[in-house]
Design an enzyme around this catalytic site. Structure first.
Site, short mmCIF file in Angstrom:
data_model
loop_
_atom_site.label_atom_id
_atom_site.label_comp_id
_atom_site.label_asym_id
_atom_site.label_seq_id
_atom_site.Cartn_x
_atom_site.Cartn_y
_atom_site.Cartn_z
N LYS A 201 156.93 80.28 -24.54
CA LYS A 201 155.89 80.76 -25.56
C LYS A 201 156.50 80.23 -27.02
O LYS A 201 155.52 79.59 -27.86
CB LYS A 201 155.92 82.16 -25.79
CG LYS A 201 155.25 82.86 -26.84
CD LYS A 201 153.82 82.47 -26.89
CE LYS A 201 153.28 82.65 -28.25
NZ LYS A 201 151.88 82.74 -28.46
N CYS A 255 151.85 82.76 -36.18
CA CYS A 255 152.43 82.08 -35.06
C CYS A 255 153.22 80.89 -35.50
O CYS A 255 154.50 80.84 -35.24
CB CYS A 255 151.29 82.07 -33.96
SG CYS A 255 150.24 83.22 -33.70
N1 SAJ Z 1 147.09 73.19 -38.95
C1 SAJ Z 1 146.95 72.23 -39.47
N2 SAJ Z 1 146.78 70.74 -38.91
C2 SAJ Z 1 146.33 70.86 -37.38
C3 SAJ Z 1 146.18 72.06 -36.82
C4 SAJ Z 1 146.38 73.16 -37.54
O1 SAJ Z 1 147.41 72.01 -40.64
O2 SAJ Z 1 145.93 69.76 -36.95
C5 SAJ Z 1 147.10 74.46 -39.24
C6 SAJ Z 1 146.09 75.49 -39.35
O3 SAJ Z 1 145.01 75.27 -40.48
C7 SAJ Z 1 146.70 76.76 -39.54
C8 SAJ Z 1 147.91 76.60 -38.65
O4 SAJ Z 1 148.21 75.34 -38.59
O5 SAJ Z 1 146.87 77.16 -40.99
C9 SAJ Z 1 148.08 77.35 -37.33
O6 SAJ Z 1 146.76 77.34 -36.88
P1 SAJ Z 1 146.42 76.72 -35.28
O7 SAJ Z 1 145.04 76.46 -35.01
O8 SAJ Z 1 147.26 75.48 -35.16
O9 SAJ Z 1 147.32 77.72 -34.37
P2 SAJ Z 1 147.03 79.55 -34.50
O10 SAJ Z 1 148.26 79.75 -35.39
O11 SAJ Z 1 145.77 79.96 -34.71
O12 SAJ Z 1 147.30 79.60 -32.97
C10 SAJ Z 1 148.63 79.16 -32.29
C11 SAJ Z 1 148.24 78.76 -31.18
N3 SAJ Z 1 149.29 77.87 -30.20
C12 SAJ Z 1 149.33 76.67 -29.86
O13 SAJ Z 1 148.19 76.04 -29.91
C13 SAJ Z 1 150.63 76.05 -29.42
C14 SAJ Z 1 147.58 79.68 -29.96
O14 SAJ Z 1 147.49 79.17 -28.77
C15 SAJ Z 1 148.70 80.83 -29.82
O15 SAJ Z 1 148.20 81.76 -28.87
C16 SAJ Z 1 149.04 81.48 -31.16
O16 SAJ Z 1 149.40 80.51 -32.15
C17 SAJ Z 1 150.01 82.43 -31.18
O17 SAJ Z 1 149.30 83.71 -31.09
O18 SAJ Z 1 151.05 82.40 -30.83
#
Ligand code: SAJ
Length: 406
Positions: A201, A255
């Site tokens: 995880k 996360c």
């Molecule tokens: N972000 C970027 N660039 C990107 C993608 C995201 O700057 O290309 C930023 C987003 O704007 C945000 C942050 O990263 O601020 C996190 O967003 P996210 O969409 O990447 O992820 P979370 O935190 O919403 O959800 C993640 C997911 N993990 C993965 O994809 C490995 C989700 O599957 C998990 O269940 C979740 O964390 C969790 O609860 O752990």
């Protein structure tokens, strides 16, 4: 009957999903207001498909209470914050929930931890709670870890369709828990041991954090020499084995911005790439602030109260503001603009920061310079309203002429 403990962003959808697939469920949360809201027939946060799922679960007989219920299976989805100074997980909520379960559960019950925990948490903190009651893990109480993987914004779909991992002390317990999740999960469910499940995880979220950091670093390199980072990423991603993520104004949420620190906290001498990546992501709001100041100087904008941050949530189309890049930017100690900046977010109805607006048109009337911090669908649909403004687009979504990028 399954007693789901903790009815937040993960526990509630999980409880609803189980209930609407024929499993008898009672949801427990220590927050009486939250339980009252649910019992009044209302959900407690916005998420695509959640209200419909809630309706189905209510029709199926789900109950909500502040009490722990004697039963044979518990799913624990309570918060697992991290201590910002030590960078280690704070297992208090998980430990307290397990203690409360032990007060009521019969011998032979299984406790499934869904909360994200740092590798080793079950061994270090959960097993001792059970042992302290004179109970034997694997005989009197069974343990499993079923870390959630659903992404806010698409939780209901991912709850059904994602693959899952279940760590358990024995294959028999693992298969029994797998059968419960199989009531709704169409993805493959892998059964492994608890330690491995804990690690997978955190590693998954660390992988994403490092890849976002790489995109953020590229963005700074390209800015330094006037290159178009988006075009470079687009072309690189046409390579069959390259898949670079997108730069942004920072990394928020509970996360990706938190879990990788568990590895840095536990392995400070080993987790070097992770440490640097997290520092890069954490300093991205400062990079945005620097860009804002450059753009203000270029355009002769001297009044920070005419500058607006569009978006307060941690990412698009959710109402969750935890660790949001906008809040990180406002909290930068040397941010001398912070007290004057205007802020608007269509998903946030409570006043969380100074100078917050709840109406897009009013917000736009009061600002000359808009910084797009979050790519909510609303701003994409109203892009023409930004005509005539100075715009810093942190997500490369605005095609108006003269827009600035990170
Ligand atoms: N972000 C970027 N660039 C990107 C993608 C995201 O700057 O290309 C930023 C987003 O704007 C945000 C942050 O990263 O601020 C996190 O967003 P996210 O969409 O990447 O992820 P979370 O935190 O919403 O959800 C993640 C997911 N993990 C993965 O994809 C490995 C989700 O599957 C998990 O269940 C979740 O964390 C969790 O609860 O752990």
């Amino acid at each position: 009957m399954i007693n789901v403990i903790g009815l937040g962003y993960i526990g509630l959808p999980t409880a609803l999903m189980l209930a609407s697939h024929g499993v008898e469920v009672t949801g427990t949360d220590c927050n009486g207001d939250l339980v009252s809201t649910l019992n009044a027939g209302k959900t407690t946060f916005k998420e695509k498909g959640l209200d419909e799922l809630f309706g189905k679960a209510l029709a199926a007989g789900i109950r909500f209470t502040t009490e722990y219920i004697p039963t044979d299976t518990y799913i624990v989805s309570v918060p697992s914050p991290y201590d910002k100074s030590t960078k280690k997980v704070d297992p208090d909520y998980v430990v307290k929930a397990v203690g409360s379960i032990l007060n009521v559960c019969p011998k032979g019950a299984t406790i499934v931890i869904e909360s994200t925990v740092s590798p080793g948490t079950v061994d270090k903190y959960v097993r001792p709670v059970i042992a302290a009651r004179g109970l034997r893990t694997g005989e009197d109480i069974h343990l499993a870890h079923a870390p959630e993987r659903i992404i806010p914004g698409n939780m209901v779909y991912e709850l059904v369709n994602n693959n899952r991992t279940i760590g358990a002390d024995s294959p028999v317990v693992g298969e029994r828990i797998k059968a419960i999740y199989s009531s709704f999960c169409k993805g493959e469910i892998v059964v492994t041991d608890i330690r491995t499940a804990e690690m997978t995880k955190v590693v998954e979220n660390t992988f994403r954090a490092i890849n976002i950091a790489f995109a953020n670093e590229l963005c700074r390199i390209c800015r330094h020499d006037g290159m178009d980072v988006y075009e470079i990423i687009r072309i690189c991603n046409m390579h069959p084995r390259v898949n670079i993520l997108q730069p942004g104004p920072g990394v928020g949420g509970h996360c990706i911005s938190v879990d990788p620190w568990f590895l840095v906290g536990d392995y400070p001498q080993l987790a070097k790439v992770i440490d640097e990546s997290m520092k890069t992501n954490d300093s991205q709001p400062s990079f945005v602030l620097g860009r804002m100041k450059e753009i203000m100087a270029t355009n002769g904008l001297t009044d920070p109260s005419r500058v607006g941050l569009y978006g307060l949530t941690y990412k698009e189309n959710v109402d969750d503001c935890r660790e949001s890049p906008t809040i990180q930017l406002l909290d930068i100690p040397e941010n001398d603009l912070a007290g004057s900046l205007k802020v608007y977010d269509p998903f946030v109805s409570k006043d969380l920061v100074p100078n917050q607006y709840h109406d897009l048109d009013k917000f736009l009337e009061d600002v000359d310079f808009v910084v797009i911090m979050v790519k909510h669908d609303e701003i994409e649909a109203n892009m023409d309203k930004l005509t005539g403004k100075v715009v810093l687009d942190c997500h490369n979504i605005c095609s108006l002429p003269g827009v600035y990028h990170l």
